[in-house]
Design a protein around this motif. Sequence first.
Motif, mmCIF file in Angstrom:
data_model
loop_
_atom_site.group_PDB
_atom_site.id
_atom_site.type_symbol
_atom_site.label_atom_id
_atom_site.label_comp_id
_atom_site.label_asym_id
_atom_site.label_seq_id
_atom_site.Cartn_x
_atom_site.Cartn_y
_atom_site.Cartn_z
ATOM 1 N N ASP A 278 0.843 -1.192 0.000
ATOM 2 C CA ASP A 278 0.000 0.000 0.000
ATOM 3 C C ASP A 278 0.882 1.246 0.000
ATOM 4 O O ASP A 278 2.096 1.185 0.197
ATOM 5 C CB ASP A 278 -0.915 0.007 1.227
ATOM 6 C CG ASP A 278 -1.943 -1.105 1.189
ATOM 7 O OD1 ASP A 278 -2.371 -1.475 0.076
ATOM 8 O OD2 ASP A 278 -2.306 -1.608 2.267
ATOM 9 N N SER A 279 0.264 2.393 -0.203
ATOM 10 C CA SER A 279 0.963 3.675 -0.148
ATOM 11 C C SER A 279 0.384 4.507 0.987
ATOM 12 O O SER A 279 -0.765 4.323 1.387
ATOM 13 C CB SER A 279 0.824 4.435 -1.474
ATOM 14 O OG SER A 279 1.441 3.735 -2.523
ATOM 15 N N VAL B 270 4.321 10.110 -3.527
ATOM 16 C CA VAL B 270 4.706 9.107 -2.537
ATOM 17 C C VAL B 270 6.089 9.442 -1.988
ATOM 18 O O VAL B 270 6.998 9.802 -2.742
ATOM 19 C CB VAL B 270 4.714 7.697 -3.175
ATOM 20 C CG1 VAL B 270 5.368 6.692 -2.228
ATOM 21 C CG2 VAL B 270 3.301 7.249 -3.487
ATOM 22 N N GLN C 88 9.467 5.407 1.480
ATOM 23 C CA GLN C 88 8.498 4.307 1.523
ATOM 24 C C GLN C 88 8.796 3.300 0.423
ATOM 25 O O GLN C 88 8.816 2.088 0.655
ATOM 26 C CB GLN C 88 7.071 4.838 1.357
ATOM 27 C CG GLN C 88 6.030 3.723 1.291
ATOM 28 C CD GLN C 88 4.777 4.099 0.521
ATOM 29 O OE1 GLN C 88 4.151 5.092 0.825
ATOM 30 N NE2 GLN C 88 4.425 3.299 -0.483
ATOM 31 N N VAL C 89 9.037 3.782 -0.787
ATOM 32 C CA VAL C 89 9.294 2.887 -1.921
ATOM 33 C C VAL C 89 10.604 2.134 -1.700
ATOM 34 O O VAL C 89 10.706 0.935 -1.977
ATOM 35 C CB VAL C 89 9.329 3.673 -3.244
ATOM 36 C CG1 VAL C 89 9.386 2.712 -4.430
ATOM 37 C CG2 VAL C 89 8.102 4.578 -3.377
ATOM 38 N N GLY D 227 5.652 8.757 -7.497
ATOM 39 C CA GLY D 227 4.615 7.790 -7.173
ATOM 40 C C GLY D 227 3.333 8.463 -6.719
ATOM 41 O O GLY D 227 3.345 9.570 -6.178
ATOM 42 N N HIS E 6 0.323 8.419 -4.179
ATOM 43 C CA HIS E 6 0.043 7.837 -2.863
ATOM 44 C C HIS E 6 -1.384 7.330 -2.719
ATOM 45 O O HIS E 6 -1.749 6.827 -1.651
ATOM 46 C CB HIS E 6 0.381 8.800 -1.726
ATOM 47 C CG HIS E 6 -0.073 10.213 -1.929
ATOM 48 N ND1 HIS E 6 -1.374 10.560 -2.150
ATOM 49 C CD2 HIS E 6 0.640 11.371 -1.955
ATOM 50 C CE1 HIS E 6 -1.456 11.865 -2.283
ATOM 51 N NE2 HIS E 6 -0.250 12.384 -2.178
ATOM 52 N N ILE F 90 1.541 -0.223 -4.862
ATOM 53 C CA ILE F 90 2.755 -0.358 -5.668
ATOM 54 C C ILE F 90 3.085 -1.838 -5.807
ATOM 55 O O ILE F 90 3.071 -2.587 -4.825
ATOM 56 C CB ILE F 90 3.939 0.383 -5.018
ATOM 57 C CG1 ILE F 90 3.591 1.860 -4.799
ATOM 58 C CG2 ILE F 90 5.196 0.262 -5.893
ATOM 59 C CD1 ILE F 90 4.662 2.639 -4.044
ATOM 60 N N GLN G 228 3.687 1.305 -10.744
ATOM 61 C CA GLN G 228 2.312 1.752 -10.523
ATOM 62 C C GLN G 228 1.659 1.942 -11.879
ATOM 63 O O GLN G 228 2.252 2.574 -12.780
ATOM 64 C CB GLN G 228 2.277 3.068 -9.745
ATOM 65 C CG GLN G 228 2.375 2.916 -8.247
ATOM 66 C CD GLN G 228 2.132 4.219 -7.521
ATOM 67 O OE1 GLN G 228 2.536 5.284 -7.974
ATOM 68 N NE2 GLN G 228 1.471 4.168 -6.368
#
Length: 286
Positions: free
Chosen positions: A25-26, A34, A38-39, A67, A69, A73, A95
């Motif tokens: 999830d984002s 994003v 996180q990625v 990205g 959010h 992903i 994505q």
Amino acid sequence: MLEVTKKLLDLLDLAPIGDDHFQGDSEDLGFPNVFGGQVLGQALMAASRTVEDRLCHSLHAYFLRPGNHSMPIDYEVQRVRDGGSFSVRRVIARQDGKEILTGSMSFQVDEQGFDHQLDMPEAPEPETLKSEQEMGRLLAPKLPEHMRETATRDRPIEIRPVNPVDPFNPEPRPPYKQSWFRAQGPLPDDPVLHRCLLTYASDFQLLGTSLRPHGKTFMSRNMQVASLDHAIWFHRDFRMDDWLLYDKDSPSASAGRGLNRGNFYNRSGVLVASTAQEALIRQRKC
């Protein structure tokens, strides 16, 4: 464990969607896109799920597209090689069918060898500093309404900057920066998780180091800033629920790009990880 920390651990707990394919999830941190950390953290978790009895010692990644959010992903892991001591994985994050990040991670068996490190630089103790959240509450009345929630939100990673700049009136400073980091609340004894959390956190506070000599911040007008790549080297074991000093410098900026480097030390002065990142720091014409 705080609820906000549990939410981050759930974010890193990817769902398998096929052979060596995972989905995460984002989260919306109030940024336009994003958060890159996180990625990175999810990509490392995806690669780690395909390796046994070896921990990541280095990660190199490129950010290809911003990205979204509001979308999950997908992570594809490619098993490049499994040798006697090292394993290498390539990860592609997508994505809507488009690549947003590509990276390689190397994993190593536990091994003994020569040992040396740079000494930890001097820094004030974290207990003497205000957290980003505390400073955000003080700044909130001066911020536009749409930025107040982002500035005062609860954070799973507590950050306490050393000698922070005034975001409304930044003055040029030497290209050095320090911050203390730790996760909020106790964490499980999982070295993979601690590496993924440090990877996530390492994208905070790094890019801005190359803006310091120019008296600019993320809030400065007409600035276009973005992480272009990211690298991490893990040297020694650590815990993200203990304080780590993130000591950063920017040796060069040119051609609209700034180079940033960082070292993570634990409170005993042990160097546990190092980072490097080149960033877009483009000042648009008015």
